[in-house]
Every structure is written in C-alpha cells, then in structure tokens.
Design a protein around this motif. Structure first.
Motif, PDB file in Angstrom:
ATOM      1  N   GLY A  43       0.801  -1.220   0.000  1.00 20.73           N
ATOM      2  CA  GLY A  43       0.000   0.000   0.000  1.00 20.73           C
ATOM      3  C   GLY A  43       0.825   1.257   0.000  1.00 20.73           C
ATOM      4  N   LEU A  44       2.037   1.183   0.573  1.00 18.51           N
ATOM      5  CA  LEU A  44       2.880   2.371   0.666  1.00 18.51           C
ATOM      6  C   LEU A  44       4.298   1.970   1.047  1.00 18.51           C
ATOM      7  CD1 LEU A  44       2.071   4.205   4.024  1.00 18.51           C
ATOM      8  CD2 LEU A  44       1.001   2.052   3.390  1.00 18.51           C
ATOM      9  N   THR A  45       5.197   2.922   0.862  1.00 22.49           N
ATOM     10  CA  THR A  45       6.591   2.736   1.251  1.00 22.49           C
ATOM     11  C   THR A  45       6.913   3.712   2.365  1.00 22.49           C
ATOM     12  OG1 THR A  45       7.226   2.048  -0.981  1.00 22.49           O
ATOM     13  CG2 THR A  45       8.986   2.806   0.468  1.00 22.49           C
ATOM     14  N   ILE A  46       7.486   3.190   3.462  1.00 19.11           N
ATOM     15  CA  ILE A  46       7.844   4.023   4.608  1.00 19.11           C
ATOM     16  C   ILE A  46       9.345   3.920   4.809  1.00 19.11           C
ATOM     17  CG2 ILE A  46       7.485   4.437   7.071  1.00 19.11           C
ATOM     18  CD1 ILE A  46       4.809   2.966   6.835  1.00 19.11           C
ATOM     19  N   ASP A  47      10.057   5.052   4.649  1.00 18.50           N
ATOM     20  CA  ASP A  47      11.503   5.045   4.838  1.00 18.50           C
ATOM     21  C   ASP A  47      11.868   4.499   6.214  1.00 18.50           C
ATOM     22  OD1 ASP A  47      11.935   6.104   2.348  1.00 18.50           O
ATOM     23  OD2 ASP A  47      12.110   8.177   3.030  1.00 18.50           O
ATOM     24  N   GLY A  48      12.759   3.496   6.220  1.00 19.08           N
ATOM     25  CA  GLY A  48      13.199   2.919   7.482  1.00 19.08           C
ATOM     26  C   GLY A  48      12.339   1.787   7.983  1.00 19.08           C
ATOM     27  N   ALA A  49      11.243   1.486   7.285  1.00 19.69           N
ATOM     28  CA  ALA A  49      10.323   0.440   7.752  1.00 19.69           C
ATOM     29  C   ALA A  49      10.988  -0.935   7.743  1.00 19.69           C
ATOM     30  CB  ALA A  49       9.063   0.419   6.892  1.00 19.69           C
ATOM     31  N   GLY A  50      11.831  -1.190   6.727  1.00 18.22           N
ATOM     32  CA  GLY A  50      12.474  -2.495   6.643  1.00 18.22           C
ATOM     33  C   GLY A  50      13.381  -2.765   7.823  1.00 18.22           C
ATOM     34  N   LEU A  51      14.254  -1.807   8.139  1.00 17.42           N
ATOM     35  CA  LEU A  51      15.172  -1.982   9.263  1.00 17.42           C
ATOM     36  C   LEU A  51      14.417  -2.024  10.583  1.00 17.42           C
ATOM     37  CD1 LEU A  51      18.017  -2.265  10.330  1.00 17.42           C
ATOM     38  CD2 LEU A  51      18.240   0.232  10.284  1.00 17.42           C
ATOM     39  N   ALA A  52      13.389  -1.188  10.718  1.00 20.71           N
ATOM     40  CA  ALA A  52      12.587  -1.198  11.939  1.00 20.71           C
ATOM     41  C   ALA A  52      11.925  -2.557  12.134  1.00 20.71           C
ATOM     42  CB  ALA A  52      11.522  -0.093  11.887  1.00 20.71           C
ATOM     43  N   GLY A  53      11.391  -3.103  11.035  1.00 23.11           N
ATOM     44  CA  GLY A  53      10.767  -4.425  11.107  1.00 23.11           C
ATOM     45  C   GLY A  53      11.759  -5.499  11.485  1.00 23.11           C
ATOM     46  N   LEU A  54      12.973  -5.407  10.939  1.00 24.74           N
ATOM     47  CA  LEU A  54      14.011  -6.390  11.251  1.00 24.74           C
ATOM     48  C   LEU A  54      14.428  -6.298  12.714  1.00 24.74           C
ATOM     49  CD1 LEU A  54      16.108  -8.520  10.508  1.00 24.74           C
ATOM     50  CD2 LEU A  54      17.601  -6.676   9.714  1.00 24.74           C
ATOM     51  N   ARG A  55      14.628  -5.097  13.219  1.00 27.39           N
ATOM     52  CA  ARG A  55      15.055  -4.923  14.608  1.00 27.39           C
ATOM     53  C   ARG A  55      14.026  -5.508  15.572  1.00 27.39           C
ATOM     54  NH1 ARG A  55      19.365  -1.686  15.654  1.00 27.39           N
ATOM     55  NH2 ARG A  55      20.121  -0.314  13.993  1.00 27.39           N
TER      56      ARG A  55
END
Length: 228
Positions: A43-55
């Motif tokens: 639905g959207l791209t959120i800067d930093g979401a990938g790293l936040a999800g991984l952490r």
C-alpha cells in the motif's frame, strides 16, 4: 547469494551453506496509501520500515528462541537489513495465521453485524490462504485437512502456538503500556526435521498495537519497544 524469490515486503536469497537470507524492504501492506497488516497488496513505502521491522523481529525471535519455541530464526544483520533463517517449507502455497484480541480490521468488516469496533475477542485464531487473486480467503481446519494442506493434528499445534506466541508478544507490548489488537503470523515445516516452525517476521508491519485509543505506527512501535 542466489535470489530465490522477490516478495512484497522481503526478498529471499539462498546462501552456499544452505541457510536462507531475508532482505527487508521499506514497502508495507495496505490499501490506498493506508497501512493494513491484513492487506495482500503493497500500500505504501515508509523510509526505514524495513530496518525497523528487522530490529523488532530480531527482538521477539531472540526471546522466543531462548524459551525453546521452534522458529526459523538464526541471526540478523542490521547494517544490511537482512535476517538469516533455517530453510523451511510452507503449508500448501502459504498460509497466514491471525490471532485477534480486539474486533478491528477485516474481522470487523465481515462480522460488524454482531460485534462493535474494539470489542474484546478471546485470542480468536483464523487462517487465511495466501492467494492475492482470491483476496486471501479464510479457511477452516476441516477444509485445510480435506485439501491436504495440513492435518487436523498439525492445525491443533498451529493454533496452540499461535495463541502462545501472540500472548507473549502482547505481554511484551504491555510492558511498554501498549495493547495488542491483532497479529499476523506465518508457520512452515523445518526442511530437515518437518517440525512446525514460526517463520517470516514479527514486527509492526504485521500487527496492530494501540496506546489507549491511539494506533501506533510500525516505525513508532519499534522505537517504543526497543527504547532503553
């Protein structure tokens, strides 16, 4: 590494040692620019979401591994936004297991004639089939068994572990003054032992968390949960 699969929120690679690597993206599921952990489209791209999800995923998986809960998690590399995991096979073409503590999202849309928004649910577990063309339809235990996707005995294990893991995540959130409304989990079979494992991620991108009446966005959830 060999690229095996390009997913909506993660890419999957295979290492020479047989382990797999998940590369987390900044794309999240939702519709019309609004985040929705139950949606089957980006639905959207959120800067930093990938790293936040991984952490956050690493935080939860490390604790679950310490408790002896069977998972595919090996370790994480925050610099590369990657997670190393054991190989596992999915049920059928993939299942998602949702544990609901409050009536929101698709549950409310479907059963709104019988429940009010935010109404308490008793760790309600439902399984949906990963099928974008058919909008990830819910499926019953009997149908899963009849279609040869998993047995009734396996479903019982799946349900029990879903509730246990979801309550664990909810308890961790409660330590920070947050309430878990629902969470989406995925399971598979260990490629070597056939044991049922928790796979994929446990992050703000696959749960709804609230502080009082306020919904907590995935990036904010990671900050709250990992703050000293």
């Amino acid at each position: 590494m060999e690229l095996l699969y390009t997913g909506k929120t993660k890419d999957v690679f295979k290492q020479e040692d047989g382990l797999y690597v998940l590369k987390f993206k900044d794309d999240v599921t939702g519709e019309n620019g609004v985040f929705d952990p139950g949606a089957n489209t980006v639905g959207l791209t959120i800067d930093g979401a990938g790293l936040a999800g991984l952490r956050l995923t690493s935080f939860f998986y490390s604790k679950l591994n310490e408790q002896g809960v069977p998972t595919h998690y090996v370790d994480a590399n925050f610099d590369e936004a990657t997670m190393t995991v054991k190989p596992a096979t999915v049920f059928g073409k993939g299942l998602e297991v949702i544990c609901r503590f409050k009536a929101v999202g698709s549950f409310l849309r479907r059963y709104g004639a019988y429940v009010e928004e935010g109404q308490e649910l008793d760790s309600f577990v439902e399984v949906t089939i990963k099928d974008d063309d058919r909008l990830d339809p819910p499926i019953s235990a009997d149908a899963l068994d009849m279609l040869g996707i998993l047995t009734l005995e396996e479903y019982a294990i799946l349900k029990q572990r879903t509730i246990e893991i979801s309550k664990f995540v909810g308890a961790e959130l409660a330590k920070k003054g947050l309430t878990l409304y629902d969470i989406k989990l995925e399971f598979g079979r260990d490629a070597k032992t056939n044991e049922i494992l928790l796979i994929d991620e446990i992050s703000g991108g696959n749960m709804r968390a609230y502080k009082g009446e306020q919904y907590i966005e995935p990036l904010e959830l990671e900050k709250i949960m990992l703050a000293e």
